[in-house]
Design an enzyme around this catalytic site. Structure first.
Site, PDB file in Angstrom:
ATOM      1  N   LYS A 192      14.752  -6.559   3.291  1.00 54.18           N
ATOM      2  CA  LYS A 192      14.613  -5.684   2.113  1.00 54.18           C
ATOM      3  C   LYS A 192      15.958  -5.601   1.384  1.00 54.18           C
ATOM      4  O   LYS A 192      16.987  -6.013   1.912  1.00 54.18           O
ATOM      5  CB  LYS A 192      14.128  -4.297   2.536  1.00 54.18           C
ATOM      6  CG  LYS A 192      12.735  -4.316   3.203  1.00 54.18           C
ATOM      7  CD  LYS A 192      11.584  -4.406   2.217  1.00 54.18           C
ATOM      8  CE  LYS A 192      10.336  -4.990   2.819  1.00 54.18           C
ATOM      9  NZ  LYS A 192       9.406  -4.058   3.433  1.00 54.18           N
TER      10      LYS A 192
HETATM   11  C1  LIG Z   1       8.103  -3.679   3.917  1.00 55.71           C
HETATM   12  C2  LIG Z   1       7.109  -2.795   3.293  1.00 55.71           C
HETATM   13  C3  LIG Z   1       6.569  -1.682   3.954  1.00 55.71           C
HETATM   14  C4  LIG Z   1       6.772  -1.416   5.417  1.00 55.71           C
HETATM   15  O1  LIG Z   1       8.056  -1.366   5.869  1.00 55.71           O
HETATM   16  P1  LIG Z   1       8.384  -1.627   7.430  1.00 55.71           P
HETATM   17  O2  LIG Z   1       9.780  -1.149   7.571  1.00 55.71           O
HETATM   18  O3  LIG Z   1       8.228  -3.082   7.680  1.00 55.71           O
HETATM   19  O4  LIG Z   1       7.439  -0.811   8.237  1.00 55.71           O
HETATM   20  C5  LIG Z   1       5.716  -0.850   3.258  1.00 55.71           C
HETATM   21  N1  LIG Z   1       5.387  -1.088   1.986  1.00 55.71           N
HETATM   22  C6  LIG Z   1       5.863  -2.155   1.320  1.00 55.71           C
HETATM   23  C7  LIG Z   1       5.462  -2.364  -0.096  1.00 55.71           C
HETATM   24  C8  LIG Z   1       6.723  -3.048   1.951  1.00 55.71           C
HETATM   25  O5  LIG Z   1       7.180  -4.113   1.285  1.00 55.71           O
END
Ligand SMILES: *Cc1c(COP(=O)(O)O)cnc(C)c1O
Length: 387
Positions: A192
């Site tokens: 991210k």
């Molecule tokens: C990555 C993501 C999540 C979940 O995050 P995690 O840390 O992997 O649980 C939720 N919503 C969106 C849109 C994402 O891209």
């Protein structure tokens, strides 16, 4: 040319190695692994950066969404509207809490929740809207907030992909993505935009009462040690991850700009290709200028996602892989078509845009370390193939 990567975490780490290693060493030297001082320092730093009253760290972005919904007191049977074109985590937690997910179509240019579709989906049972700031672009929050106010609905922003983005309202005021609704959530998954070196997440709110409720929920429903007032969960950001994030947060604006620079290069390179549609950066202040400038900091390009209009998306995907250019299809299946989330209330005609996007989208390498030579190779290869 350096090997092209979809996300270059190693290249990024090499530039911040000293500060990250020092943060991690500080945790190891003090053995304050859980709830240590770095967790509190990072929380305060992020509150300052986002200009939000409360940041509540937690274990991951999926937990963050779940806990936000628990904190709002949503109950079985309440309808929660979200986008059909997103990562499954968003709809998963709605279903897990026995709430009723209601999926709506998205806009063809921004890939974000379509406002007319949202309006149509509202029923007397609707309790909340979850706009997802997909691929790093903030959804049309001005419209979402107006609709929420009119129908007395909660707004939970899924900001897993857009931390650092700004939203500009019609009157010119700006607010950070994730701090506009009642509550916002994010993920610090390594790939991210603000990623740690494991799992992590956070919840943001300006509501003091909700923040208090959520602080208890993340800690087994305890507001006083060993007194469990509500059913909670165990969801923590550990100190090592907080240390990594504390070292990286000062770089976030730089990282967002590096991503925007790469996106600008891509947009320019594909501008004259009639078979390729480039992503729009669109905020209320600028409408759709089609450019990526400082005013359009509504987009932080978690992904750079094209639409290939000549029916050759899958061939392009294979062609690029064969030449060592990583790329991905986010997302190949719409949520309403997933086995787990099928619902008789949906008609295929409700989702014309999503049904088209799953056939045309392709995401290109996007990270903070792309250089011009790599970008030229990627864009030349694509323009030569898609013509
Ligand atoms: C990555 C993501 C999540 C979940 O995050 P995690 O840390 O992997 O649980 C939720 N919503 C969106 C849109 C994402 O891209």
């Amino acid at each position: 040319m350096r090997k092209i990567q979809m996300v270059d975490l190693q290249g990024q780490y090499a530039k911040i190695k000293e500060s990250v290693n020092a943060s991690i060493a500080q945790v190891l030297d003090t053995s304050a692994y859980i709830n240590g001082p770095l967790v509190h320092e990072f929380q305060a730093d992020l509150e300052k950066y986002l200009e939000v009253k409360h940041v509540i760290p937690c274990a991951n972005g999926t937990d963050a969404l779940q806990i936000a919904m628990m904190g709002l007191g949503l109950e079985q049977g309440d309808e929660v509207i979200t986008a059909d074109f997103t990562f499954a985590a968003t709809v998963e937690v709605i279903a897990l809490l026995k709430l009723t997910p209601v999926l709506v179509d998205v806009e063809a240019d921004t890939y974000n929740m379509d406002i007319e579709a949202l309006k149509k989906a509202i029923t007397p049972k609707t309790k909340a809207i979850v706009p997802v700031h997909l691929f790093g672009q903030v959804a049309n929050m001005e419209a979402v907030m107006e609709i929420a106010k009119e129908h007395n609905l909660f707004v939970i922003e899924d900001n897993a992909q857009a931390i650092g983005a700004n939203y500009t309202f019609k009157d010119g005021t700006k607010q950070k993505a994730g701090t506009i609704g009642n509550v916002g959530t994010t993920s610090f998954f390594p790939s991210k935009n603000l990623g740690c070196y494991g799992d992590g997440g956070a919840i943001f709110t300006n509501d003091d009462v909700l923040a208090h409720t959520i602080r208890g929920i993340v800690n087994h429903g305890m507001y006083r040690r060993y007194y469990h007032d509500v059913v909670g969960v165990n969801s923590r950001l550990d100190s090592i991850q907080a240390g990594v994030l504390q070292a990286k947060l000062p770089k976030l604006d730089l990282y967002c700009n590096a991503r925007r620079d790469a996106a600008r290069f891509y947009n320019n390179a594909f501008a004259n290709n009639p078979h390729i549609s480039t992503p729009a950066a669109k905020s209320n202040a600028t409408e759709n200028c089609g450019q990526i400038c400082a005013v359009c900091d509504c987009h932080v390009f978690h992904q750079y996602t094209l639409q290939i209009k000549n029916g050759k998306r899958d061939e392009l995907h294979q062609h690029l892989l064969a030449l060592g250019i990583p790329n991905a299809i986010y997302y190949p299946v719409s949520l309403h078509a997933q086995k787990a989330y099928k619902d008789d209330r949906y008609n295929e005609s409700d989702f014309p845009v999503t049904n088209e996007l799953i056939k045309t989208v392709i995401s290109l390498p996007m990270h903070t370390e792309l250089d011009t030579e790599q970008l030229e190779f990627i864009t030349d290869t694509i323009n030569n193939f898609v013509n």
